[in-house]
Design an enzyme around this catalytic site. Structure first.
Site, mmCIF file in Angstrom:
data_model
loop_
_atom_site.group_PDB
_atom_site.id
_atom_site.type_symbol
_atom_site.label_atom_id
_atom_site.label_comp_id
_atom_site.label_asym_id
_atom_site.label_seq_id
_atom_site.Cartn_x
_atom_site.Cartn_y
_atom_site.Cartn_z
ATOM 1 N N ASP A 434 -9.468 -1.179 -8.946
ATOM 2 C CA ASP A 434 -9.353 -1.577 -7.544
ATOM 3 C C ASP A 434 -7.891 -1.910 -7.273
ATOM 4 O O ASP A 434 -7.351 -2.878 -7.820
ATOM 5 C CB ASP A 434 -10.257 -2.792 -7.295
ATOM 6 C CG ASP A 434 -10.316 -3.199 -5.826
ATOM 7 O OD1 ASP A 434 -9.411 -2.820 -5.063
ATOM 8 O OD2 ASP A 434 -11.272 -3.902 -5.448
ATOM 9 N N HIS A 435 -7.262 -1.110 -6.416
ATOM 10 C CA HIS A 435 -5.825 -1.281 -6.179
ATOM 11 C C HIS A 435 -5.514 -2.563 -5.426
ATOM 12 O O HIS A 435 -4.341 -2.962 -5.303
ATOM 13 C CB HIS A 435 -5.276 -0.079 -5.401
ATOM 14 C CG HIS A 435 -3.942 0.381 -5.876
ATOM 15 N ND1 HIS A 435 -2.899 -0.476 -6.122
ATOM 16 C CD2 HIS A 435 -3.460 1.630 -6.149
ATOM 17 C CE1 HIS A 435 -1.838 0.206 -6.527
ATOM 18 N NE2 HIS A 435 -2.152 1.490 -6.562
ATOM 19 N N ARG A 436 -6.529 -3.261 -4.935
ATOM 20 C CA ARG A 436 -6.283 -4.529 -4.256
ATOM 21 C C ARG A 436 -6.002 -5.649 -5.252
ATOM 22 O O ARG A 436 -5.318 -6.619 -4.923
ATOM 23 C CB ARG A 436 -7.495 -4.912 -3.395
ATOM 24 C CG ARG A 436 -7.789 -3.954 -2.261
ATOM 25 C CD ARG A 436 -9.104 -4.300 -1.581
ATOM 26 N NE ARG A 436 -10.238 -4.189 -2.511
ATOM 27 C CZ ARG A 436 -11.503 -4.432 -2.164
ATOM 28 N NH1 ARG A 436 -11.783 -4.804 -0.916
ATOM 29 N NH2 ARG A 436 -12.468 -4.305 -3.059
ATOM 30 N N CYS A 438 -4.592 -5.339 -8.355
ATOM 31 C CA CYS A 438 -3.370 -5.161 -9.133
ATOM 32 C C CYS A 438 -2.691 -3.855 -8.738
ATOM 33 O O CYS A 438 -3.290 -3.011 -8.069
ATOM 34 C CB CYS A 438 -3.673 -5.164 -10.635
ATOM 35 S SG CYS A 438 -4.586 -3.718 -11.217
#
Length: 464
Positions: A434-436, A438
């Site tokens: 999940d790019h949110r 890290c």
């Protein structure tokens, strides 16, 4: 005085609203004890044996095997407090204080009381038990059961309604719509959401509610057929485990901005270390350590270094929640579909302990006996798709987790080892995150550490 009590499908926990009858464990005429399992149902998460809180004689069952029922629907009726001689004292449903049920509210697993021996009584005993309260005689399994003291009502007001989805029932209630006035367009007259919406629109326009039978309409020659037009072919309902998986995967793709990175790793030393572990100590050394257990132990060590990936996103609070424990899920393919059992507190286990728990949960998944608690609460998932003979994949994150590590097959490949070309055991590792929670640097650092441990298992000695 004898009573006929109705037992309804209880709340099975975990937000489940319906269950499918897999197997009846009692028949009409059987004597049941308090908390004796009477039916086996399948929810979207697990197979559950449902115990009955009443002790007495089964007078009716509702629902054929394979029928899907919403929570709160009648399951069976039991004649409780029958005349002396009809029921054994220990199965009569009465305790020392005269209580007629266990009083337990069933959530998920029942009360855990031992199952009593089934005993059939003569039909005339059932009639005698039910007669004082004018209870209905045993009826076909598809018919609903009125309560023991309810006054008779006209058939058109109390007959069964061909509705499975609680959402459809709720929509009808919100618009004061009588479902008994509709003819469903689904299989065997099943009332679908589209049928209810059509009836609501008809009522708003002041027109009569027509039976919701689909009528094929030929589209204009200049336009393509509408997407909603019926498509010929086999139709497989998305329900049970497969339906729950479909919903979860769709939600993951919709809610999580995921990204994937991958790397090839030389697993030759890892395989050699495993062989050494399993060969040491001889037959008395205990169960063998699997490759999956070693990879799971590597994951827990990597998550200790990169805790960002053992987290979830609270959308309402707009916060990232870093979780203190690693509850490691692992993907398992079963006849019922894909399930993800969870190894609790994996961060405090060694490879041998993780392997033993993986083995136990895998066997439970194979036999369909996993409980909802064993299928929920994961914080990170390990997906070994190499067992299917493939090298790589971009896995979908198991919502609401933040990451998943995918492992391909380990196969001999040409590899440059110590400056020379050699045949080595190579595996592809992929991390979807999940790019949110890290950025790519953290995800890359996690994956690189995992790959380094695969290539040099001695690195784990620092965290053991």
């Amino acid at each position: 005085m004898p009573q006929v009590l109705e037992f309804k499908l209880p709340d099975l926990g975990e937000g489940l609203t319906e269950a499918e009858i897999v197997r009846w464990l009692v028949e009409v005429g059987d004597v049941v004890a308090i908390d004796q399992p009477v039916v086996e149902v399948e929810t979207a998460k697990a197979m559950v044996e449902v115990p009955c809180p009443y002790g007495g004689v089964v007078t009716a069952r509702f629902g054929e095997e394979g029928t899907e029922l919403p929570v709160g629907s009648p399951l069976l009726t039991v004649a409780v407090g029958s005349t002396e001689g009809d029921l054994p004292e220990d199965l009569s449903g009465k305790g020392a204080d005269g209580a007629e049920s266990s009083g337990n509210v069933l959530v998920g697993y029942g009360t855990g009381a031992p199952a009593a021996r089934r005993r059939r009584v003569r039909p005339e005993a059932i009639s005698a038990a039910a007669a004082p309260v004018a209870a209905p005689a045993p009826v076909p399994v598809t018919a609903p059961a009125p309560g023991p003291v309810a006054a008779p009502v006209p058939d058109e007001a109390s007959g069964p309604v061909a509705v499975v989805s609680p959402l459809v029932r709720r929509l009808a209630r919100q618009h004061d719509l009588d479902l008994r006035q509709l003819t469903g367009s689904g299989r065997d007259g099943l009332i679908l959401r589209a049928d209810v919406e059509s009836a609501i629109m008809a009522a708003a326009n002041g027109t009569a509610v027509a039976p919701s039978v689909p009528v094929p309409v030929s589209p204009p020659a200049s336009r393509p057929a509408p997407v909603s037009a019926p498509v010929a072919g086999e139709r497989i309902p998305l329900r049970g485990v497969r339906g729950a998986v479909a919903d979860k995967l769709a939600r993951s793709r919709r809610d999580i901005p995921d990204a994937t990175c991958w790397v090839d790793a030389d697993a030759t030393e890892l395989m050699a270390a495993r062989a050494a572990m399993n060969g040491a100590g001889g037959p008395s050394a205990g169960p063998k350590v699997s490759v999956l257990a070693l990879l799971a132990r590597i994951c827990t060590a990597a998550l200790a270094r990169f805790p960002e990936l053992n987290s979830m996103v609270d959308l309402e609070a707009r916060e990232i929640v870093r979780l203190p424990a690693v509850h490691l899920g692992f993907a398992a393919q079963t006849e019922r579909g894909l399930v993800v059992p969870v190894v609790r507190d994996a961060q405090s286990r060694n490879a041998e302990s993780i392997g033993a728990e993986i083995g136990r949960l895998t066997e439970a998944a194979r036999t369909g006996t996993l409980t909802p608690a064993e299928l929920t609460g994961g914080t990170f998932t390990l997906n070994n798709y190499g067992v299917f003979g493939v090298d790589g994949s971009t896995p979908i994150i198991n919502h609401p987790e933040a990451a998943m590590l995918g492992v391909g097959r380990i196969v001999p490949k040409p590899w440059v080892h110590r400056g020379e070309l050699a045949v080595r055991q190579v595996v592809q590792l992929s991390l979807t995150f999940d790019h949110r929670v890290c950025d790519g640097g953290t995800a890359g650092g996690f994956l690189r550490y995992v790959a380094d441990c695969v290539e040099q298992p001695a690195l784990l000695l620092r965290t053991l």
